[in-house]
Design an enzyme around this catalytic site. Structure first.
Site, short mmCIF file in Angstrom:
data_model
loop_
_atom_site.label_atom_id
_atom_site.label_comp_id
_atom_site.label_asym_id
_atom_site.label_seq_id
_atom_site.Cartn_x
_atom_site.Cartn_y
_atom_site.Cartn_z
N TRP A 1 2.34 2.41 -3.83
CA TRP A 1 3.09 1.31 -3.21
C TRP A 1 4.51 1.38 -3.75
O TRP A 1 4.72 1.56 -4.95
CB TRP A 1 2.50 -0.07 -3.54
CG TRP A 1 3.40 -1.15 -3.02
CD1 TRP A 1 3.53 -1.54 -1.72
CD2 TRP A 1 4.37 -1.90 -3.77
NE1 TRP A 1 4.51 -2.50 -1.62
CE2 TRP A 1 5.04 -2.73 -2.85
CE3 TRP A 1 4.74 -1.94 -5.11
CZ2 TRP A 1 6.06 -3.61 -3.25
CZ3 TRP A 1 5.75 -2.81 -5.51
CH2 TRP A 1 6.39 -3.64 -4.58
N GLU B 1 0.14 2.07 0.61
CA GLU B 1 0.08 0.61 0.84
C GLU B 1 1.33 0.08 1.54
O GLU B 1 2.44 0.20 1.04
CB GLU B 1 -0.09 -0.09 -0.52
CG GLU B 1 -0.18 -1.61 -0.41
CD GLU B 1 -0.35 -2.30 -1.76
OE1 GLU B 1 -0.34 -1.62 -2.81
OE2 GLU B 1 -0.48 -3.53 -1.78
N LYS C 1 3.70 -2.99 3.46
CA LYS C 1 4.08 -4.38 3.19
C LYS C 1 5.04 -4.87 4.27
O LYS C 1 5.76 -4.07 4.86
CB LYS C 1 4.76 -4.46 1.81
CG LYS C 1 5.02 -5.86 1.32
CD LYS C 1 5.19 -5.90 -0.18
CE LYS C 1 5.54 -7.29 -0.64
NZ LYS C 1 5.39 -7.46 -2.08
N ASP D 1 -3.36 -4.75 1.95
CA ASP D 1 -3.27 -5.86 1.01
C ASP D 1 -3.13 -7.12 1.87
O ASP D 1 -2.21 -7.22 2.69
CB ASP D 1 -2.03 -5.65 0.11
CG ASP D 1 -1.80 -6.75 -0.90
OD1 ASP D 1 -1.90 -7.94 -0.52
OD2 ASP D 1 -1.50 -6.45 -2.07
N HIS E 1 0.19 -8.88 2.63
CA HIS E 1 1.30 -8.08 3.14
C HIS E 1 1.45 -8.11 4.65
O HIS E 1 1.97 -7.16 5.24
CB HIS E 1 1.13 -6.62 2.68
CG HIS E 1 1.35 -6.43 1.22
ND1 HIS E 1 1.46 -5.20 0.63
CD2 HIS E 1 1.51 -7.34 0.21
CE1 HIS E 1 1.67 -5.34 -0.67
NE2 HIS E 1 1.68 -6.63 -0.95
N HIS F 1 -6.62 -4.35 -1.04
CA HIS F 1 -6.08 -5.14 -2.14
C HIS F 1 -6.36 -6.59 -1.78
O HIS F 1 -5.67 -7.17 -0.95
CB HIS F 1 -4.57 -4.93 -2.29
CG HIS F 1 -4.24 -3.79 -3.20
ND1 HIS F 1 -2.97 -3.54 -3.64
CD2 HIS F 1 -5.04 -2.86 -3.78
CE1 HIS F 1 -3.00 -2.48 -4.46
NE2 HIS F 1 -4.24 -2.05 -4.55
N ASP G 1 3.49 -13.54 -0.13
CA ASP G 1 2.72 -12.64 -0.98
C ASP G 1 2.65 -13.16 -2.42
O ASP G 1 3.14 -12.53 -3.34
CB ASP G 1 3.43 -11.28 -0.91
CG ASP G 1 2.74 -10.20 -1.70
OD1 ASP G 1 1.51 -10.22 -1.75
OD2 ASP G 1 3.44 -9.34 -2.28
N ASP H 1 0.16 -13.75 -4.50
CA ASP H 1 -0.82 -13.17 -5.43
C ASP H 1 -1.53 -14.19 -6.31
O ASP H 1 -1.68 -13.99 -7.51
CB ASP H 1 -0.17 -12.05 -6.26
CG ASP H 1 0.10 -10.82 -5.39
OD1 ASP H 1 -0.85 -10.27 -4.84
OD2 ASP H 1 1.28 -10.44 -5.25
N ASP I 1 -5.93 -7.57 -6.21
CA ASP I 1 -4.51 -7.50 -6.55
C ASP I 1 -3.90 -8.90 -6.60
O ASP I 1 -3.34 -9.38 -5.62
CB ASP I 1 -3.76 -6.62 -5.53
CG ASP I 1 -2.30 -6.46 -5.90
OD1 ASP I 1 -1.94 -6.79 -7.05
OD2 ASP I 1 -1.51 -6.00 -5.06
#
Ligand code: RNT
Ligand code: ZN
Length: 421
Positions: free
Chosen positions: A188, A229, A231, A262, A265, A289, A297, A299, A329
């Site tokens: 990434w 990955e 985004k 992910d 993303h 992820h 994003d 997380d 993640d």
């Protein structure tokens, strides 16, 4: 919780689910297929151990909060990971980032890292019978400060990052070889632009070139597999991300790579659960992820919500376990970090358990006959069945705390270990 109580509740749940043709004992066996890769970076807010007090910088990713107890050394990190795993049923893998090598107090730059810096981790994983996954770290570095790495127009920087990814892939292959379990290496990069760029095409051409160079060495897929990955945007890279979903999906299809999805993303109403069966028509494998993006994003630690449920259900309904690699993640620094891990991993595991407790054939038959009221009704009824009783029993047979018993375990660890750091 008393053992007899868990058993009693389980027996009732077992009979309940049997009414729908589900054998809960078989489901508990099948949970062995759910192997989640624990991201090491929740222990220390994506800091790493290249230098003392290293912190996450750049890249449009942020860990917010400063809850006490963050791991400051690799030994503390390992202690934390062991604690986390002692509170989780089933078997896990460990997902490392390149900044977590054992550099022995020396500054080893990213284009210098090698297997020796990760041998300690390989041995640690071997002792625990775990597989490892790996990631190049293309952020928190002076050569990433202008926001570009593999797509940099500064040739020296671009070459530096190509060399870093090459080395990471070599390390990943060695991890897989020594552990006898393939290591997924994920790339990434943060590359993107805060304001409207002119040469989108130029950056993407450079990224393609860099990936071709970085992936030039071939490794047997029993040892390592490459994932890339995508985004949508990051803070500081709002206007354009070089490695967008279209870009990487195209690259993955053409070059037989894994696409990493992910769920933080994408546009907020897009669902990664819906993308799994779409991507798997064209790529052999996917890396996930799993995270919880709140408005962006962010997380946050994963919780048991509709998003994770669709992801798990799609994997279970289609028996995609051999083709979908499941990684977490998230990095919440505002709550007990061990707690964040345990909440997030258990939530993901619970989503799989719920998915396995679904009478999929019945639902599919309704669907194929156009009985859509019946399909919706059964889905609603299933939400009210006692999956918690099956979960507690699953925890009990795995010798880990059932229900909320892990809360006091984490409180104890906080007092005895984390607050003393
Ligand atoms: C960033 C990506 C990436 C990182 C980790 C630390 O937006 O999601 O996967 O979170 O590599
Ligand atoms: Zn990610």
């Amino acid at each position: 919780m008393k053992k007899e109580f868990i058993e009693k509740a389980y027996q009732i749940a077992k009979e309940q689910y049997a009414e729908y043709g589900i054998d809960t004992d078989t489901v508990i066996q099948k949970m062995n297929e759910v192997v989640i890769s624990l991201h090491c970076w929740q222990t220390d807010d994506v800091g790493g151990f290249e230098k003392p007090e290293a912190t996450l910088s750049g890249g449009g990713i942020q860990a917010t909060g400063n809850y006490p107890g963050k791991a400051k050394t690799i030994a503390q990190m390992r202690q934390d990971l062991d604690k986390v795993m002692s509170l989780l049923p089933g078997k896990q893998r460990l997902n490392l980032h390149a900044i977590y090598g054992e550099f022995g107090g020396k500054l080893v730059d990213r284009n210098q890292i090698d297997v020796e810096h990760f041998q300690g981790w390989i041995d640690w994983a071997k002792e625990r019978g775990m597989g490892l996954d790996f990631n190049a770290t293309c952020f928190s570095h002076p050569r990433a400060e202008d926001g570009f790495t593999l797509s940099s127009k500064n040739e020296e920087n671009r070459k530096f990052w190509v060399e870093h990814v090459k080395r990471c892939r070599k390390i990943a292959a060695e991890m897989g070889k020594q552990l006898g379990k393939p290591c997924v290496h994920n790339t990434w990069i943060p590359d993107g632009s805060k304001d409207v760029p002119i040469d989108r095409n130029g950056y993407r051409t450079l990224l393609k070139k860099s990936l071709d160079e970085a992936f030039s060495a071939e490794y047997p897929k029993e040892f390592m597999k490459d994932a890339i990955e995508s985004k949508l945007f990051g803070i500081g890279a709002e206007s354009m991300t070089v490695g967008s979903h279209d870009f990487y999906l195209g690259y993955a299809v053409k070059n037989n790579k894994l696409i990493c999805l992910d769920n933080g993303h994408f546009h907020p109403t897009e669902q990664v659960g819906d993308k799994i069966s779409a991507c798997l028509q064209f790529v052999d494998e996917i890396l996930l992820h799993v995270t919880r993006p709140i408005r962006w994003d962010s997380d946050h630690a994963v919780t048991l919500n509709d998003e994770i449920q669709l992801i798990a259900s799609e994997i279970v309904r289609n028996n995609f376990f051999k083709r979908v690699n499941i990684g977490l993640d998230f990095f919440d620094a505002s709550i007990n970090r061990i707690g964040a891990y345990v909440i997030g991993t258990r939530a993901a595991q619970q989503a799989f358990l719920i998915a396995m407790l679904e009478p999929t054939e019945t639902l599919k038959a309704y669907e194929e006959k156009g009985k859509n009221f019946e399909r919706l009704a059964l889905l609603e009824v299933l939400k009210t069945r006692s999956f918690g009783a099956v979960w507690d029993y699953y925890c009990m047979v795995n010798n880990v705390p059932a229900g909320g018993e892990y809360i006091s375990e984490i409180q104890k660890y906080e007092t005895e270990v984390l607050l003393k750091r």
